[in-house]
Scaffold this motif. Structure first.
Motif, short mmCIF file in Angstrom:
data_model
loop_
_atom_site.label_atom_id
_atom_site.label_comp_id
_atom_site.label_asym_id
_atom_site.label_seq_id
_atom_site.Cartn_x
_atom_site.Cartn_y
_atom_site.Cartn_z
N ALA A 19 0.83 -1.21 0.00
CA ALA A 19 0.00 0.00 0.00
C ALA A 19 0.86 1.26 0.00
O ALA A 19 0.53 2.26 -0.66
CB ALA A 19 -0.93 -0.01 1.21
N ALA A 20 1.97 1.22 0.73
CA ALA A 20 2.88 2.37 0.73
C ALA A 20 3.46 2.61 -0.66
O ALA A 20 3.61 3.76 -1.10
CB ALA A 20 4.00 2.15 1.75
N LEU A 21 3.77 1.53 -1.36
CA LEU A 21 4.27 1.66 -2.73
C LEU A 21 3.17 2.20 -3.64
O LEU A 21 3.41 3.11 -4.45
CB LEU A 21 4.76 0.30 -3.23
CG LEU A 21 5.18 0.22 -4.70
CD1 LEU A 21 6.29 1.22 -5.02
CD2 LEU A 21 5.62 -1.19 -5.04
N ALA A 22 1.96 1.65 -3.53
CA ALA A 22 0.85 2.09 -4.38
C ALA A 22 0.54 3.56 -4.15
O ALA A 22 0.24 4.30 -5.10
CB ALA A 22 -0.38 1.23 -4.11
N GLU A 23 0.61 4.00 -2.91
CA GLU A 23 0.34 5.41 -2.60
C GLU A 23 1.36 6.32 -3.28
O GLU A 23 1.01 7.37 -3.84
CB GLU A 23 0.37 5.61 -1.09
CG GLU A 23 0.12 7.03 -0.62
CD GLU A 23 -1.30 7.51 -0.86
OE1 GLU A 23 -1.53 8.73 -0.80
OE2 GLU A 23 -2.19 6.66 -1.11
N ARG A 24 2.61 5.93 -3.26
CA ARG A 24 3.65 6.72 -3.92
C ARG A 24 3.44 6.74 -5.44
O ARG A 24 3.62 7.78 -6.09
CB ARG A 24 5.03 6.15 -3.59
CG ARG A 24 5.53 6.50 -2.19
CD ARG A 24 6.74 5.64 -1.82
NE ARG A 24 7.49 6.15 -0.68
CZ ARG A 24 7.12 6.00 0.58
NH1 ARG A 24 6.00 5.35 0.87
NH2 ARG A 24 7.87 6.49 1.56
N LEU A 25 3.10 5.59 -6.00
CA LEU A 25 2.84 5.53 -7.44
C LEU A 25 1.65 6.40 -7.82
O LEU A 25 1.67 7.12 -8.83
CB LEU A 25 2.59 4.09 -7.86
CG LEU A 25 3.80 3.16 -7.89
CD1 LEU A 25 3.35 1.72 -8.06
CD2 LEU A 25 4.75 3.54 -9.03
N ALA A 26 0.58 6.32 -7.02
CA ALA A 26 -0.63 7.08 -7.32
C ALA A 26 -0.35 8.58 -7.32
O ALA A 26 -0.95 9.34 -8.09
CB ALA A 26 -1.71 6.74 -6.31
N ALA A 27 0.56 9.02 -6.46
CA ALA A 27 0.91 10.44 -6.43
C ALA A 27 1.58 10.88 -7.73
O ALA A 27 1.54 12.06 -8.08
CB ALA A 27 1.83 10.72 -5.24
#
Length: 315
Positions: A19-27
């Motif tokens: 989820a931490a990776l996905a959040e960074r990608l989404a940004a």
């Protein structure tokens, strides 16, 4: 750019990392361009007649319309569902970035070539590998009353942040998707992949194939002087075969075997999974699964003994 985050999802810390990776990608690319299994399939609350199959279908549908994949792989025991997804993406021409914080490297012999992962197939299909194996730097000042465990936690979290940030930047530089692997031809070739967790090897499976009139191909990467090159040969051979006969025995499907199953599925190869002594996993609202659901529903036949193998080869 649509990015698939492949990750082990059975424990909270694995899901939190993804989820931490996905959040960074989404940004960087927008929420609608990131797919995070479990989260974006609402796995905990999903209701379906056959929940495991439905989850497989949702994941496979997204695997069919990707621009890139980031796969989280840590330690010597690699998640077989993630490895299957890597194989599917690679055979579909999707660039794959692998992220690991494992401080170990691997080799097939005591003095053999060092590999980033236990099976050279994993490394062979990657467009980019991000390894961040060391703890973050010590803090310059320590809070009063803090234990050395707090410092250790801080250094691990620093390592994780560095790994995630590096992976996101690298993902944005991945090449565009390439051509899919050449679809298999109608031939009599069966690629046989044994399990390293069993003593029987591949002889009994190869013999059954030959007795049924099939040609047999066996993996070359485990005894090769250049395991990466021969891993790619194994992948090409498996994707060009008529059938893949894979022994999926072990605590999980062996990682290279799982990758080949994903690649074979993407290439239209018929897949038989030899698994004579299964154990089952259970989850709320889901049918019992005899393997990771990404393996169970990718294969065309579960072969629970040699009679089943012979019957499958005869069809």
């Amino acid at each position: 750019m649509s990015i698939y985050v492949a990750h082990r999802l059975f424990a909270a810390h694995d899901r939190a990392l993804a989820a931490a990776l996905a959040e960074r990608l989404a940004a960087k690319v927008g929420t609608e361009r990131v797919f995070l299994p479990f989260c974006d399939t609402d796995e905990e609350d999903l209701v379906a007649e056959v929940k495991g199959r439905r989850l497989f279908e949702l994941d496979r549908e997204r695997l069919g319309r990707l621009d890139a994949m980031i796969a989280l792989l840590h330690g010597p025991s690699l998640d077989d569902g993630v490895c299957m997804e890597i194989g599917y993406a690679a055979a579909s021409g999707i660039p794959v970035l692998l992220l690991t914080t494992d401080f170990q490297t691997y080799s097939l012999t005591e003095d053999g070539a060092l590999l980033d992962f236990p099976d050279p197939l994993i490394q062979a299909v990657a467009n980019r590998i991000i390894r961040v194996p060391r703890l973050g730097p010590p803090s310059s000042s320590q809070q009063q009353g803090a234990t050395h465990y707090a410092e250790f936690l801080s250094r691990n979290l620093s390592q994780v942040r560095a790994a995630l940030d590096t992976a996101v930047e690298a993902a944005l530089e991945l090449p565009a998707p390439g051509p899919r692997s050449t679809p298999h031809s109608e031939n009599s070739l069966v690629y046989v992949e044994a399990s390293p967790y069993t003593a029987s090897g591949h002889d009994h499976l190869a013999r059954a194939c030959r007795d049924a009139g099939h040609q047999v191909a066996l993996p070359r990467r485990f005894t090769a002087t250049d395991p990466i090159a021969d891993a790619l040969h194994d992948l090409t051979t498996a994707c060009g075969a008529s059938r893949l006969l894979a022994d999926v025995s072990g605590p999980e499907t062996p990682p290279g075997t799982a990758l080949l199953i994903g690649a074979a599925l993407a290439s239209g190869v018929r897949i038989g999974a030899f698994h004579p002594r299964p154990t089952y996993t259970h989850a709320s609202g889901r049918e019992p699964n005899w393997r990771n659901l990404m393996i169970q529903y990718a294969v065309h036949a579960h072969l629970d003994g040699m009679e089943a193998v012979q019957a499958w080869l005869a069809t």
